[in-house]
Design an enzyme around this catalytic site. Structure first.
Site, PDB file in Angstrom:
ATOM      1  N   ASP A 138       0.825  -1.211   0.000  1.00  0.00           N
ATOM      2  CA  ASP A 138       0.000   0.000   0.000  1.00  0.00           C
ATOM      3  C   ASP A 138       0.859   1.261   0.000  1.00  0.00           C
ATOM      4  O   ASP A 138       0.648   2.177  -0.772  1.00  0.00           O
ATOM      5  CB  ASP A 138      -0.973  -0.002   1.197  1.00  0.00           C
ATOM      6  CG  ASP A 138      -0.287  -0.231   2.552  1.00  0.00           C
ATOM      7  OD1 ASP A 138       0.931  -0.500   2.594  1.00  0.00           O
ATOM      8  OD2 ASP A 138      -0.990  -0.147   3.576  1.00  0.00           O
ATOM      9  N   ASP A 161       6.972   3.921   3.576  1.00  0.00           N
ATOM     10  CA  ASP A 161       7.153   5.116   4.406  1.00  0.00           C
ATOM     11  C   ASP A 161       8.588   5.117   4.940  1.00  0.00           C
ATOM     12  O   ASP A 161       9.493   5.639   4.290  1.00  0.00           O
ATOM     13  CB  ASP A 161       6.092   5.069   5.518  1.00  0.00           C
ATOM     14  CG  ASP A 161       6.169   6.212   6.499  1.00  0.00           C
ATOM     15  OD1 ASP A 161       6.826   7.220   6.195  1.00  0.00           O
ATOM     16  OD2 ASP A 161       5.555   6.117   7.589  1.00  0.00           O
ATOM     17  N   ASP A 208      -5.293   2.359   6.819  1.00  0.00           N
ATOM     18  CA  ASP A 208      -6.159   2.548   7.983  1.00  0.00           C
ATOM     19  C   ASP A 208      -5.611   3.536   8.992  1.00  0.00           C
ATOM     20  O   ASP A 208      -4.425   3.869   8.992  1.00  0.00           O
ATOM     21  CB  ASP A 208      -6.324   1.205   8.710  1.00  0.00           C
ATOM     22  CG  ASP A 208      -5.045   0.810   9.460  1.00  0.00           C
ATOM     23  OD1 ASP A 208      -3.969   0.794   8.826  1.00  0.00           O
ATOM     24  OD2 ASP A 208      -5.122   0.547  10.678  1.00  0.00           O
TER      25      ASP A 208
HETATM   26  P1  IMP Z   1       7.172   1.411   6.451  1.00  0.00           P
HETATM   27  O1  IMP Z   1       7.328   2.586   7.406  1.00  0.00           O
HETATM   28  O2  IMP Z   1       7.738   1.724   5.089  1.00  0.00           O
HETATM   29  O3  IMP Z   1       7.737   0.176   7.052  1.00  0.00           O
HETATM   30  O4  IMP Z   1       5.622   1.193   6.252  1.00  0.00           O
HETATM   31  C1  IMP Z   1       4.948   0.380   7.151  1.00  0.00           C
HETATM   32  C2  IMP Z   1       3.476   0.385   7.035  1.00  0.00           C
HETATM   33  O5  IMP Z   1       3.013   1.514   7.730  1.00  0.00           O
HETATM   34  C3  IMP Z   1       2.805   0.487   5.676  1.00  0.00           C
HETATM   35  O6  IMP Z   1       2.696  -0.722   4.985  1.00  0.00           O
HETATM   36  C4  IMP Z   1       1.447   0.992   6.102  1.00  0.00           C
HETATM   37  O7  IMP Z   1       0.630  -0.089   6.496  1.00  0.00           O
HETATM   38  C5  IMP Z   1       1.763   1.850   7.298  1.00  0.00           C
HETATM   39  N1  IMP Z   1       1.738   3.287   6.960  1.00  0.00           N
HETATM   40  C6  IMP Z   1       2.774   4.133   6.706  1.00  0.00           C
HETATM   41  N2  IMP Z   1       2.338   5.383   6.442  1.00  0.00           N
HETATM   42  C7  IMP Z   1       0.987   5.309   6.528  1.00  0.00           C
HETATM   43  C8  IMP Z   1      -0.057   6.290   6.343  1.00  0.00           C
HETATM   44  O8  IMP Z   1       0.142   7.473   6.024  1.00  0.00           O
HETATM   45  N3  IMP Z   1      -1.328   5.836   6.530  1.00  0.00           N
HETATM   46  C9  IMP Z   1      -1.617   4.536   6.874  1.00  0.00           C
HETATM   47  N4  IMP Z   1      -0.672   3.601   7.035  1.00  0.00           N
HETATM   48  C10 IMP Z   1       0.612   3.991   6.873  1.00  0.00           C
HETATM   49 MG    MG Z   2       0.976  -2.058   5.194  1.00  0.00          MG
END
Ligand code: IMP
Ligand code: MG
Length: 178
Positions: A99, A102, A158
């Site tokens: 999705d 981040d 979410d």
């Molecule tokens: P990461 O920080 O790249 O490991 O992302 C981890 C997870 O955080 C993603 O797969 C999303 O499920 C969640 N996430 C990061 N940013 C957002 C946001 O803005 N809204 C909702 N979920 C988020």
């Molecule tokens: Mg996710």
């Protein structure tokens, strides 16, 4: 529900248009391959379903369920696979469908984990890319949209388990940290 999020930043129409483009691009790249697309649940469910239907190739589908966020809106750095793949991905051209990327921690963890299973190739396609808070340098193969440093919901994403069924992406107006 109406009270806590702002205006859509990506409309349903923009989303559908971009997913058609991505589907076409991916279909061209995977034409001569053995495509197996892995959806990262729960967040990618809506994007994944739309994406695979726009890739006009015989694609195998599988899923991973991960839990990522320690608090509601800040990455914990800990990624846990809650439910694993059902297929042996060895020898397949695997495309992981996310999705949002981040901090980059989830994708870099999953990349290492999936590579160990010996796929023929491994790439990632993410609907959203939020670079502002990146902690791990990651290479992304397909990106739907670049977004600013805002917490977004909808289209699979979410806030405390809610708003995944919004048919567009919206910014949360105000988020209280837990
Ligand atoms: P990461 O920080 O790249 O490991 O992302 C981890 C997870 O955080 C993603 O797969 C999303 O499920 C969640 N996430 C990061 N940013 C957002 C946001 O803005 N809204 C909702 N979920 C988020
Ligand atoms: Mg996710």
């Amino acid at each position: 529900m109406e009270l806590i999020y702002g205006k859509p930043i990506i409309s349903q129409a923009e989303m559908q248009k971009r997913i058609r483009e991505l589907g076409k691009e991916i279909a061209e790249d995977y034409r001569e391959k053995k495509p197996l697309f892995v959806g990262v649940m729960k967040g990618a469910f809506a994007f994944y379903a739309d994406l695979v239907r726009n890739v006009h190739l015989p694609v195998l589908v599988d899923f991973l369920v991960v839990s990522s966020y320690g608090s509601s809106t800040k990455p914990s750095g800990r990624v846990k696979v809650v439910s694993d793949l059902t297929m042996d991905i060895k020898g397949y051209d695997v495309l992981l469908v996310e999705d949002i990327v981040d901090s980059g921690l989830t994708w870099s963890y999953l990349e290492k984990r999936l590579k160990a299973k010996d796929p023929r190739s491994l790439k990632v396609c993410t609907l959203l890319n939020k670079t502002a808070r990146r902690q791990k340098p990651v290479k992304l193969d397909y990106v739907g949209f670049e977004i600013p440093d805002k917490y977004v919901v909808g289209y699979g994403l979410d806030y405390l388990g809610k708003y995944r069924n919004l048919p567009y992406i919206a910014v949360l107006d105000e988020v209280e940290e837990e």
